[in-house]
Design a protein around this motif. Sequence first.
Motif, PDB file in Angstrom:
ATOM      1  N   SER A 159     -52.396  41.896  30.514  1.00 12.93           N
ATOM      2  CA  SER A 159     -52.371  43.287  30.020  1.00 12.93           C
ATOM      3  C   SER A 159     -52.690  43.335  28.522  1.00 12.93           C
ATOM      4  O   SER A 159     -52.841  44.400  27.958  1.00 12.93           O
ATOM      5  CB  SER A 159     -51.007  43.931  30.281  1.00 12.93           C
ATOM      6  N   TRP A 160     -52.764  42.143  27.899  1.00 12.27           N
ATOM      7  CA  TRP A 160     -53.048  42.039  26.467  1.00 12.27           C
ATOM      8  C   TRP A 160     -52.175  42.947  25.624  1.00 12.27           C
ATOM      9  O   TRP A 160     -52.629  43.599  24.700  1.00 12.27           O
ATOM     10  CB  TRP A 160     -54.538  42.268  26.156  1.00 12.27           C
ATOM     11  N   GLN A 161     -50.893  42.965  25.973  1.00 15.35           N
ATOM     12  CA  GLN A 161     -49.929  43.672  25.132  1.00 15.35           C
ATOM     13  C   GLN A 161     -49.965  43.071  23.729  1.00 15.35           C
ATOM     14  O   GLN A 161     -49.949  43.792  22.736  1.00 15.35           O
ATOM     15  CB  GLN A 161     -48.536  43.526  25.755  1.00 15.35           C
ATOM     16  N   THR A 162     -50.024  41.753  23.663  1.00 16.12           N
ATOM     17  CA  THR A 162     -50.056  41.064  22.370  1.00 16.12           C
ATOM     18  C   THR A 162     -51.064  39.934  22.444  1.00 16.12           C
ATOM     19  O   THR A 162     -51.069  39.168  23.405  1.00 16.12           O
ATOM     20  CB  THR A 162     -48.662  40.467  22.049  1.00 16.12           C
ATOM     21  N   PHE A 163     -51.924  39.850  21.441  1.00 10.17           N
ATOM     22  CA  PHE A 163     -52.829  38.705  21.332  1.00 10.17           C
ATOM     23  C   PHE A 163     -52.142  37.713  20.410  1.00 10.17           C
ATOM     24  O   PHE A 163     -52.006  37.943  19.206  1.00 10.17           O
ATOM     25  CB  PHE A 163     -54.192  39.141  20.783  1.00 10.17           C
ATOM     26  N   VAL A 186     -28.295  31.421  30.366  1.00  3.25           N
ATOM     27  CA  VAL A 186     -28.672  30.003  30.353  1.00  3.25           C
ATOM     28  C   VAL A 186     -30.160  29.962  30.035  1.00  3.25           C
ATOM     29  O   VAL A 186     -30.985  30.474  30.790  1.00  3.25           O
ATOM     30  CB  VAL A 186     -28.367  29.335  31.715  1.00  3.25           C
ATOM     31  N   PHE A 187     -30.463  29.379  28.877  1.00  6.72           N
ATOM     32  CA  PHE A 187     -31.846  29.401  28.399  1.00  6.72           C
ATOM     33  C   PHE A 187     -32.671  28.285  29.021  1.00  6.72           C
ATOM     34  O   PHE A 187     -32.183  27.177  29.220  1.00  6.72           O
ATOM     35  CB  PHE A 187     -31.879  29.259  26.871  1.00  6.72           C
ATOM     36  N   VAL A 188     -33.924  28.594  29.297  1.00  3.99           N
ATOM     37  CA  VAL A 188     -34.877  27.600  29.792  1.00  3.99           C
ATOM     38  C   VAL A 188     -36.107  27.671  28.894  1.00  3.99           C
ATOM     39  O   VAL A 188     -36.561  28.769  28.539  1.00  3.99           O
ATOM     40  CB  VAL A 188     -35.251  27.869  31.273  1.00  3.99           C
ATOM     41  N   ASP A 189     -36.633  26.518  28.532  1.00  2.00           N
ATOM     42  CA  ASP A 189     -37.772  26.505  27.609  1.00  2.00           C
ATOM     43  C   ASP A 189     -39.008  27.119  28.272  1.00  2.00           C
ATOM     44  O   ASP A 189     -39.087  27.248  29.496  1.00  2.00           O
ATOM     45  CB  ASP A 189     -38.079  25.067  27.152  1.00  2.00           C
ATOM     46  N   ILE A 190     -39.956  27.469  27.420  1.00  2.00           N
ATOM     47  CA  ILE A 190     -41.209  28.060  27.906  1.00  2.00           C
ATOM     48  C   ILE A 190     -42.300  26.992  27.990  1.00  2.00           C
ATOM     49  O   ILE A 190     -42.133  25.871  27.512  1.00  2.00           O
ATOM     50  CB  ILE A 190     -41.693  29.189  26.967  1.00  2.00           C
ATOM     51  N   ASN A 191     -43.379  27.410  28.601  1.00  2.00           N
ATOM     52  CA  ASN A 191     -44.590  26.604  28.641  1.00  2.00           C
ATOM     53  C   ASN A 191     -45.469  27.100  27.485  1.00  2.00           C
ATOM     54  O   ASN A 191     -45.672  28.308  27.337  1.00  2.00           O
ATOM     55  CB  ASN A 191     -45.236  26.869  30.004  1.00  2.00           C
ATOM     56  N   LEU A 192     -45.993  26.196  26.675  1.00  2.00           N
ATOM     57  CA  LEU A 192     -46.722  26.627  25.472  1.00  2.00           C
ATOM     58  C   LEU A 192     -48.111  27.186  25.763  1.00  2.00           C
ATOM     59  O   LEU A 192     -48.722  27.796  24.890  1.00  2.00           O
ATOM     60  CB  LEU A 192     -46.825  25.480  24.467  1.00  2.00           C
ATOM     61  N   ASP A 193     -48.614  26.987  26.976  1.00  2.00           N
ATOM     62  CA  ASP A 193     -49.913  27.576  27.312  1.00  2.00           C
ATOM     63  C   ASP A 193     -49.786  29.049  27.690  1.00  2.00           C
ATOM     64  O   ASP A 193     -50.605  29.871  27.316  1.00  2.00           O
ATOM     65  CB  ASP A 193     -50.567  26.822  28.478  1.00  2.00           C
ATOM     66  N   SER A 194     -48.746  29.346  28.445  1.00  2.00           N
ATOM     67  CA  SER A 194     -48.588  30.720  28.943  1.00  2.00           C
ATOM     68  C   SER A 194     -47.575  31.517  28.128  1.00  2.00           C
ATOM     69  O   SER A 194     -47.548  32.735  28.192  1.00  2.00           O
ATOM     70  CB  SER A 194     -48.129  30.689  30.398  1.00  2.00           C
ATOM     71  N   PHE A 195     -46.715  30.834  27.382  1.00  2.00           N
ATOM     72  CA  PHE A 195     -45.571  31.409  26.659  1.00  2.00           C
ATOM     73  C   PHE A 195     -44.508  31.956  27.622  1.00  2.00           C
ATOM     74  O   PHE A 195     -43.579  32.634  27.206  1.00  2.00           O
ATOM     75  CB  PHE A 195     -46.009  32.496  25.656  1.00  2.00           C
ATOM     76  N   ASN A 196     -44.670  31.669  28.902  1.00  2.00           N
ATOM     77  CA  ASN A 196     -43.691  32.107  29.905  1.00  2.00           C
ATOM     78  C   ASN A 196     -42.740  30.975  30.254  1.00  2.00           C
ATOM     79  O   ASN A 196     -43.012  29.802  29.951  1.00  2.00           O
ATOM     80  CB  ASN A 196     -44.420  32.572  31.169  1.00  2.00           C
ATOM     81  N   ILE A 197     -41.657  31.315  30.932  1.00  5.09           N
ATOM     82  CA  ILE A 197     -40.651  30.333  31.339  1.00  5.09           C
ATOM     83  C   ILE A 197     -41.330  29.170  32.071  1.00  5.09           C
ATOM     84  O   ILE A 197     -42.236  29.372  32.878  1.00  5.09           O
ATOM     85  CB  ILE A 197     -39.560  31.011  32.214  1.00  5.09           C
ATOM     86  N   ASP A 198     -40.911  27.962  31.741  1.00  7.64           N
ATOM     87  CA  ASP A 198     -41.453  26.773  32.385  1.00  7.64           C
ATOM     88  C   ASP A 198     -40.771  26.638  33.751  1.00  7.64           C
ATOM     89  O   ASP A 198     -39.606  26.241  33.831  1.00  7.64           O
ATOM     90  CB  ASP A 198     -41.168  25.550  31.494  1.00  7.64           C
ATOM     91  N   THR A 199     -41.508  26.993  34.794  1.00  8.65           N
ATOM     92  CA  THR A 199     -40.877  27.052  36.132  1.00  8.65           C
ATOM     93  C   THR A 199     -40.373  25.682  36.587  1.00  8.65           C
ATOM     94  O   THR A 199     -39.431  25.604  37.361  1.00  8.65           O
ATOM     95  CB  THR A 199     -41.860  27.627  37.182  1.00  8.65           C
ATOM     96  N   LEU A 205     -55.933  29.467  20.592  1.00  5.50           N
ATOM     97  CA  LEU A 205     -56.063  30.760  21.264  1.00  5.50           C
ATOM     98  C   LEU A 205     -55.195  30.816  22.516  1.00  5.50           C
ATOM     99  O   LEU A 205     -54.870  29.777  23.091  1.00  5.50           O
ATOM    100  CB  LEU A 205     -57.529  30.974  21.669  1.00  5.50           C
ATOM    101  N   PRO A 206     -54.810  32.029  22.952  1.00  3.80           N
ATOM    102  CA  PRO A 206     -54.038  32.130  24.199  1.00  3.80           C
ATOM    103  C   PRO A 206     -54.856  31.658  25.396  1.00  3.80           C
ATOM    104  O   PRO A 206     -56.078  31.822  25.430  1.00  3.80           O
ATOM    105  CB  PRO A 206     -53.719  33.628  24.305  1.00  3.80           C
ATOM    106  N   SER A 207     -54.166  31.084  26.365  1.00  5.58           N
ATOM    107  CA  SER A 207     -54.844  30.574  27.566  1.00  5.58           C
ATOM    108  C   SER A 207     -55.143  31.713  28.531  1.00  5.58           C
ATOM    109  O   SER A 207     -54.479  32.739  28.530  1.00  5.58           O
ATOM    110  CB  SER A 207     -53.952  29.571  28.295  1.00  5.58           C
ATOM    111  N   GLN A 208     -56.147  31.475  29.360  1.00  5.16           N
ATOM    112  CA  GLN A 208     -56.468  32.435  30.409  1.00  5.16           C
ATOM    113  C   GLN A 208     -56.331  31.755  31.754  1.00  5.16           C
ATOM    114  O   GLN A 208     -56.565  30.549  31.866  1.00  5.16           O
ATOM    115  CB  GLN A 208     -57.883  32.936  30.225  1.00  5.16           C
ATOM    116  N   TYR A 209     -55.975  32.527  32.744  1.00  2.00           N
ATOM    117  CA  TYR A 209     -55.768  31.975  34.073  1.00  2.00           C
ATOM    118  C   TYR A 209     -56.564  32.797  35.080  1.00  2.00           C
ATOM    119  O   TYR A 209     -56.491  34.025  35.067  1.00  2.00           O
ATOM    120  CB  TYR A 209     -54.273  32.027  34.430  1.00  2.00           C
ATOM    121  N   LYS A 210     -57.326  32.091  35.902  1.00  2.00           N
ATOM    122  CA  LYS A 210     -58.174  32.749  36.907  1.00  2.00           C
ATOM    123  C   LYS A 210     -57.412  33.783  37.736  1.00  2.00           C
ATOM    124  O   LYS A 210     -57.905  34.860  38.008  1.00  2.00           O
ATOM    125  CB  LYS A 210     -58.692  31.690  37.895  1.00  2.00           C
ATOM    126  N   GLU A 211     -56.205  33.393  38.152  1.00  2.00           N
ATOM    127  CA  GLU A 211     -55.481  34.233  39.115  1.00  2.00           C
ATOM    128  C   GLU A 211     -54.691  35.354  38.434  1.00  2.00           C
ATOM    129  O   GLU A 211     -54.013  36.123  39.093  1.00  2.00           O
ATOM    130  CB  GLU A 211     -54.557  33.351  39.971  1.00  2.00           C
TER     131      GLU A 211
END
Length: 368
Positions: A279-283, A97-110, A269-275
């Motif tokens: 790992s910068w696997q991919t820029f 079951v697919f869930v869209d991502i967040n475009l800032d983090s490219f991770n699943i939109d919780t 550019l990719p977003s950065q998060y303080k917390e």
Amino acid sequence: MKFIPLMRVNINEEDIKSVETVLRSGMLVQGTEVLEFEKKISSYTGCKEAVAVSNGTASLHLSLIALGIKKGDEVIVPALSYIATVNVVELVGATPVFVDINLDSFNIDTSKIKNAITPKTKAIIPVHEFGLACNMSDIAKIAKEYSLFIIEDAACALGAKENNKHAGTSGNAGSFSFHPRKAITSGEGGIITTNDSKLANKLRTLRNHGISVKNEKVEFTEPGFNYRLTDIQAALLNSQFKRFNKQLKKKNEIATYYLEYIKNDLVTLPSQYKEKTHSWQTFHLILDKRLNRENIIEKLKTKGIGSNYGAQCLPLMEFYQKKYKLDCSLNFPNALHAYNHGLAIPLYDTLNIEEIKYIVEEINNIEL
Ligand SMILES: *Cc1c(COP(=O)(O)O)cnc(C)c1O
């Protein structure tokens, strides 16, 4: 300047010698080198157990099987990832079951996970996309509320952290890959991290034909796979791991340079998060919609720079499109956008300053 590939494998003389030692020892399959590597990863990630397997896909597959995910179950996966994340769900007979991502983090939109949960949902596979850790505390809360397993796809996330907690250590299992595209490599290789010793034992049995040692007697307690890592591969990983922290630091410096000097209104550019520690696997950049990404890749190639799209919009891939017939622009607009307009550019520790400056210059030169 020589062509700058998207990824450069970094194997030195010491790595080669470590393999030679194993070859001369005559002990080639899962042995002392594998054990040593498992110990290194469990101590580095702060996870109780680490179980090495033959590749990152095997580690996801084995985790699903060990947790009992099967036909009739539903598994939540992000709509943007590498295809392996969803293939393993199909391969155990479960329904993704697919869930869209967040475009800032490219991770699943919780915030969209709860909507995707049904009585059949058994697990979530959050992907730490491009090496940025997901919001695991949010995901863990949801998983707890609905009694779901979490299998973290941390294939790109060795060295990635959220609030100093290493990626792959918050869920039931974390899956890492050592494909040549990843930070350290054994050609093929993978490892599963877990804090659950019972699960670790099951994984060890399942990766090795179902073998279990009981009272010093070998028994076959269930049908298993041959998903073992060889000592040849583990020797390569042990040797490369010695310089991993140095590499990570260098990659972070390059990423910081990119973030400061890439200045082009057509490029996000990719977003950065303080917390979070990336790992910068991919820029991974996002290009303006008006640009044709394939043309940009071609143009960069003629300038001597390798680049590519970053990850796949999974429900759009042929098998999934045909089987589930999902409208990606309607349901997964962010994943679709990242798939169509994302651009991964070279980032690895062996880039020199001339190359880094040249890449920045050429990205800044992108125009309509
Ligand atoms: C590389 C990768 C995999 C698969 O790992 P292999 O070792 O190639 O099988 C799975 N998921 C993600 C997100 C990956 O990047």
